[in-house]
Design a protein around this motif. Structure first.
Motif, PDB file in Angstrom:
ATOM      1  N   GLY A 366      54.284  35.634  31.959  1.00 39.52           N
ATOM      2  CA  GLY A 366      54.311  35.544  33.416  1.00 39.52           C
ATOM      3  C   GLY A 366      55.697  35.536  34.041  1.00 39.52           C
ATOM      4  N   ARG A 367      56.735  35.642  33.229  1.00 39.12           N
ATOM      5  CA  ARG A 367      58.105  35.614  33.752  1.00 39.12           C
ATOM      6  C   ARG A 367      58.850  36.892  33.383  1.00 39.12           C
ATOM      7  NH1 ARG A 367      61.067  30.490  31.596  1.00 39.12           N
ATOM      8  NH2 ARG A 367      62.713  31.425  32.902  1.00 39.12           N
ATOM      9  N   LEU A 368      59.628  37.426  34.333  1.00 39.61           N
ATOM     10  CA  LEU A 368      60.431  38.605  34.069  1.00 39.61           C
ATOM     11  C   LEU A 368      61.645  38.212  33.234  1.00 39.61           C
ATOM     12  CD1 LEU A 368      60.718  41.657  34.704  1.00 39.61           C
ATOM     13  CD2 LEU A 368      62.205  41.008  36.614  1.00 39.61           C
ATOM     14  N   LYS A 369      61.796  38.860  32.080  1.00 42.06           N
ATOM     15  CA  LYS A 369      62.895  38.529  31.185  1.00 42.06           C
ATOM     16  C   LYS A 369      63.689  39.780  30.818  1.00 42.06           C
ATOM     17  CE  LYS A 369      61.247  34.326  28.864  1.00 42.06           C
ATOM     18  NZ  LYS A 369      62.493  33.555  29.093  1.00 42.06           N
ATOM     19  N   THR A 370      64.970  39.579  30.582  1.00 35.33           N
ATOM     20  CA  THR A 370      65.829  40.641  30.078  1.00 35.33           C
ATOM     21  C   THR A 370      65.849  40.550  28.564  1.00 35.33           C
ATOM     22  OG1 THR A 370      67.208  40.554  32.073  1.00 35.33           O
ATOM     23  CG2 THR A 370      68.131  41.658  30.133  1.00 35.33           C
ATOM     24  N   LEU A 371      65.461  41.641  27.913  1.00 33.52           N
ATOM     25  CA  LEU A 371      65.240  41.624  26.466  1.00 33.52           C
ATOM     26  C   LEU A 371      66.022  42.741  25.780  1.00 33.52           C
ATOM     27  CD1 LEU A 371      61.328  41.364  26.583  1.00 33.52           C
ATOM     28  CD2 LEU A 371      62.945  39.460  26.463  1.00 33.52           C
ATOM     29  N   LEU A 372      66.386  42.481  24.532  1.00 33.70           N
ATOM     30  CA  LEU A 372      66.890  43.541  23.662  1.00 33.70           C
ATOM     31  C   LEU A 372      65.713  43.972  22.793  1.00 33.70           C
ATOM     32  CD1 LEU A 372      69.267  45.255  22.651  1.00 33.70           C
ATOM     33  CD2 LEU A 372      69.642  43.509  20.889  1.00 33.70           C
ATOM     34  N   VAL A 373      65.225  45.170  23.048  1.00 30.71           N
ATOM     35  CA  VAL A 373      64.013  45.656  22.378  1.00 30.71           C
ATOM     36  C   VAL A 373      64.409  46.593  21.239  1.00 30.71           C
ATOM     37  CG1 VAL A 373      61.793  46.810  22.658  1.00 30.71           C
ATOM     38  CG2 VAL A 373      62.764  45.494  24.565  1.00 30.71           C
ATOM     39  N   HIS A 374      64.011  46.210  20.021  1.00 31.28           N
ATOM     40  CA  HIS A 374      64.211  47.054  18.839  1.00 31.28           C
ATOM     41  C   HIS A 374      62.975  47.934  18.653  1.00 31.28           C
ATOM     42  CE1 HIS A 374      66.967  43.727  18.170  1.00 31.28           C
ATOM     43  NE2 HIS A 374      67.454  44.259  17.065  1.00 31.28           N
ATOM     44  N   ARG A 375      63.199  49.236  18.560  1.00 35.65           N
ATOM     45  CA  ARG A 375      62.092  50.162  18.290  1.00 35.65           C
ATOM     46  C   ARG A 375      62.426  50.983  17.058  1.00 35.65           C
ATOM     47  NH1 ARG A 375      62.143  50.214  23.960  1.00 35.65           N
ATOM     48  NH2 ARG A 375      60.202  49.355  24.795  1.00 35.65           N
ATOM     49  N   LYS A 376      61.578  50.863  16.061  1.00 35.70           N
ATOM     50  CA  LYS A 376      61.809  51.576  14.803  1.00 35.70           C
ATOM     51  C   LYS A 376      60.635  52.507  14.530  1.00 35.70           C
ATOM     52  CE  LYS A 376      63.125  50.774   9.984  1.00 35.70           C
ATOM     53  NZ  LYS A 376      63.486  49.750   8.990  1.00 35.70           N
ATOM     54  N   PHE A 377      60.881  53.788  14.673  1.00 37.36           N
ATOM     55  CA  PHE A 377      59.881  54.827  14.445  1.00 37.36           C
ATOM     56  C   PHE A 377      58.707  54.744  15.423  1.00 37.36           C
ATOM     57  CE2 PHE A 377      62.326  55.263  10.651  1.00 37.36           C
ATOM     58  CZ  PHE A 377      62.199  56.598  10.289  1.00 37.36           C
ATOM     59  N   HIS A 378      59.001  54.412  16.649  1.00 36.78           N
ATOM     60  CA  HIS A 378      58.038  54.608  17.732  1.00 36.78           C
ATOM     61  C   HIS A 378      58.819  54.604  19.030  1.00 36.78           C
ATOM     62  CE1 HIS A 378      57.829  50.491  19.477  1.00 36.78           C
ATOM     63  NE2 HIS A 378      58.236  50.148  18.289  1.00 36.78           N
ATOM     64  N   PHE A 379      58.218  55.135  20.092  1.00 36.29           N
ATOM     65  CA  PHE A 379      58.971  55.252  21.338  1.00 36.29           C
ATOM     66  C   PHE A 379      58.133  54.826  22.528  1.00 36.29           C
ATOM     67  CE2 PHE A 379      56.550  59.046  21.942  1.00 36.29           C
ATOM     68  CZ  PHE A 379      56.629  59.792  20.774  1.00 36.29           C
ATOM     69  N   LEU A 380      58.842  54.626  23.638  1.00 36.24           N
ATOM     70  CA  LEU A 380      58.202  54.294  24.900  1.00 36.24           C
ATOM     71  C   LEU A 380      57.319  55.450  25.368  1.00 36.24           C
ATOM     72  CD1 LEU A 380      61.126  52.716  26.962  1.00 36.24           C
ATOM     73  CD2 LEU A 380      58.902  51.659  26.612  1.00 36.24           C
ATOM     74  N   GLY A 381      56.361  55.130  26.252  1.00 35.33           N
ATOM     75  CA  GLY A 381      55.580  56.183  26.883  1.00 35.33           C
ATOM     76  C   GLY A 381      56.481  57.075  27.716  1.00 35.33           C
ATOM     77  N   LEU A 382      56.057  58.303  27.948  1.00 37.27           N
ATOM     78  CA  LEU A 382      56.885  59.307  28.604  1.00 37.27           C
ATOM     79  C   LEU A 382      57.409  58.833  29.952  1.00 37.27           C
ATOM     80  CD1 LEU A 382      57.813  62.151  27.864  1.00 37.27           C
ATOM     81  CD2 LEU A 382      55.904  63.049  29.193  1.00 37.27           C
ATOM     82  N   HIS A 383      56.554  58.215  30.744  1.00 36.40           N
ATOM     83  CA  HIS A 383      56.958  57.806  32.089  1.00 36.40           C
ATOM     84  C   HIS A 383      57.943  56.640  32.049  1.00 36.40           C
ATOM     85  CE1 HIS A 383      54.255  60.257  34.668  1.00 36.40           C
ATOM     86  NE2 HIS A 383      53.576  60.338  33.544  1.00 36.40           N
ATOM     87  N   GLN A 384      57.973  55.884  30.948  1.00 40.66           N
ATOM     88  CA  GLN A 384      58.902  54.772  30.838  1.00 40.66           C
ATOM     89  C   GLN A 384      60.226  55.191  30.220  1.00 40.66           C
ATOM     90  OE1 GLN A 384      55.873  52.555  28.586  1.00 40.66           O
ATOM     91  NE2 GLN A 384      56.260  50.847  29.959  1.00 40.66           N
ATOM     92  N   SER A 385      60.190  56.159  29.296  1.00 46.13           N
ATOM     93  CA  SER A 385      61.408  56.504  28.559  1.00 46.13           C
ATOM     94  C   SER A 385      62.269  57.524  29.280  1.00 46.13           C
ATOM     95  CB  SER A 385      61.052  57.035  27.170  1.00 46.13           C
ATOM     96  OG  SER A 385      60.226  58.174  27.256  1.00 46.13           O
ATOM     97  N   ILE A 386      61.663  58.406  30.080  1.00 54.17           N
ATOM     98  CA  ILE A 386      62.423  59.446  30.761  1.00 54.17           C
ATOM     99  C   ILE A 386      62.457  59.140  32.251  1.00 54.17           C
ATOM    100  CG2 ILE A 386      62.554  61.919  31.269  1.00 54.17           C
ATOM    101  CD1 ILE A 386      61.255  62.433  28.582  1.00 54.17           C
ATOM    102  N   PRO A 387      63.640  58.887  32.820  1.00 54.57           N
ATOM    103  CA  PRO A 387      63.736  58.409  34.206  1.00 54.57           C
ATOM    104  C   PRO A 387      63.052  59.298  35.214  1.00 54.57           C
ATOM    105  CG  PRO A 387      65.850  58.196  33.078  1.00 54.57           C
ATOM    106  CD  PRO A 387      64.952  58.953  32.159  1.00 54.57           C
TER     107      PRO A 387
END
Length: 395
Positions: A366-387
């Motif tokens: 329920g809280r907005l947080k600033t995170l360091l997200v590690h992604r290994k062999f998967h990616f964000l959805g198209l609308h999230q990864s490409i501005p």
């Protein structure tokens, strides 16, 4: 690793849907959060067989089973939410392949781990469309395949044909896709369809070792080996005609080209250098992990910041590498069909990374947080990864 009889191990695992399993705390020591992984029936059998084999007496060597790796990541300092395994999750170095984990930037104990990014930093996929159809390719498929081989060097130790000096390497590491654009290897609109516009701004070439630069210098525009490929593909099905049309995919049988590659020996050396530095940082800062392959450093430590800046430089190198292969692919098609790449409509549909760590904002509990997200062999959805995806490909 905690080793119990298989029947005791599975007591910590809970199936919560047809495609999702939860790993409860206690499966591995010191878990701060739960683990979760998503599988179909086939992958589920493989995951459990991997665990069963690890429980057999006398089993030594190799990677830990994927479930154990997901749980070990759940024990890392500063992790929030869950340690997540996404299809097709399986064991890897430190983090499982397909493992995602996010760490709270406001927690001074939060870590960054090269094992959560992988050795091939910013390995990713780029999709190019064409206005050709399968019937156009079939008569010349051997010739066009050979032309791609002639233009794009492949294999371990392959050397590129894109000229680059040491000074240009420094510029490319800092500028990413902007360097390729300046040198004429990509089109201006290619940037609009690339994650991060093809450039991570925090890149600092001074944080990259000379050995990494030396390994990367001759490899620009090379595919590499393993599961990397430059593949001519044919659209076999269209599930959303409106979205496909927005991307320039009009009907079945249309020809596309997918390029899957990363930062080559450059990224591997960046990761290797960071792991050595972080092993020392762990002793100094009393950081303990369940697996030495999860070597890490506090995000805000000198080692953590140096890695993130070097990782960003490696990500920029990977984009420049894919840009160079895009240029060479366009040249190969142009030569074969005696048409310009523009006349062949060889535009980039997307370029997304699946080996990266990025600072993002997400809602946790329920809280907005600033995170360091590690992604290994998967990616964000198209609308999230490409501005620009939301405006360009909006439905």
């Amino acid at each position: 690793m905690v080793v119990r009889p298989y029947n005791d191990e599975v007591k910590y695992l809970e199936k919560i849907s047809d495609t999702c399993w939860k790993i409860n705390k206690g499966f591995q020591p010191n878990m701060n959060v739960e683990g979760v992984f998503y599988v179909n029936n086939h992958l589920e059998k493989l995951m459990f067989e991997e665990l069963r084999n690890s429980c057999r007496p006398g089993t030594v060597g190799g990677f830990l089973p994927g479930m154990k790796q997901i749980a070990n990541v759940a024990a890392l300092p500063g992790i929030v939410g869950r340690s997540v395994g996404l299809p097709d999750v399986h064991s890897g170095y430190g983090f499982a392949i397909g493992n995602m984990a996010a760490f709270d930037m406001d927690d001074p104990n939060s870590i960054v781990s090269p094992g959560g990014v992988g050795f091939d930093i910013n390995c990713g996929v780029r999709l190019l469309r064409t206005n050709l159809f399968e019937k156009d390719i079939k008569p010349v498929q051997e010739q066009i395949a050979q032309s791609l081989f002639d233009h794009i060097p492949v294999g371990v130790g392959s050397k590129g044909i894109i000229p680059m000096t040491a000074k240009e390497m420094e510029e490319a590491l800092e500028m990413g896709m902007d360097w390729s654009l300046r040198e004429g290897y990509v089109w201006a609109e290619d940037k609009e369809h690339c994650e991060e516009y093809g450039r991570m701004l925090q890149a600092d070439p001074s944080k990259v070792s000379n050995r990494a630069k030396k390994r990367g210098l001759p490899q620009l525009g090379t595919l590499g080996a393993g599961n990397h490929y430059a593949e001519i593909q044919v659209v076999s099905e269209i599930y959303d005609k409106w979205s496909a049309s927005k991307m320039g995919i009009e009907e079945k049988g249309q020809v596309c080209v997918m390029i899957h590659s990363g930062s080559r020996g450059f990224g591997h050396q960046v990761a290797t250098d960071a792991l050595l530095a972080m092993e020392k940082a762990m002793k100094r800062d009393n950081i303990e992990t369940n697996d030495r392959q999860l070597a890490c450093a506090r995000i805000n430590s000198e080692e953590g910041q140096d890695y993130l800046k070097a990782m960003a430089a490696a990500a920029n190198f990977a984009w420049v590498n894919r840009n160079s292969m895009t240029f060479l692919t366009r040249q190969a098609f142009s030569k074969q069909f005696n048409m310009s790449p523009d006349d062949l409509d060889m535009h980039v549909i997307y370029d997304v990374s699946h080996n990266i760590a990025k600072i993002e904002q997400h809602v946790i509990d329920g809280r907005l947080k600033t995170l360091l997200v590690h992604r290994k062999f998967h990616f964000l959805g198209l609308h999230q990864s490409i501005p620009t995806a939301s405006s360009t490909y909006s439905c």
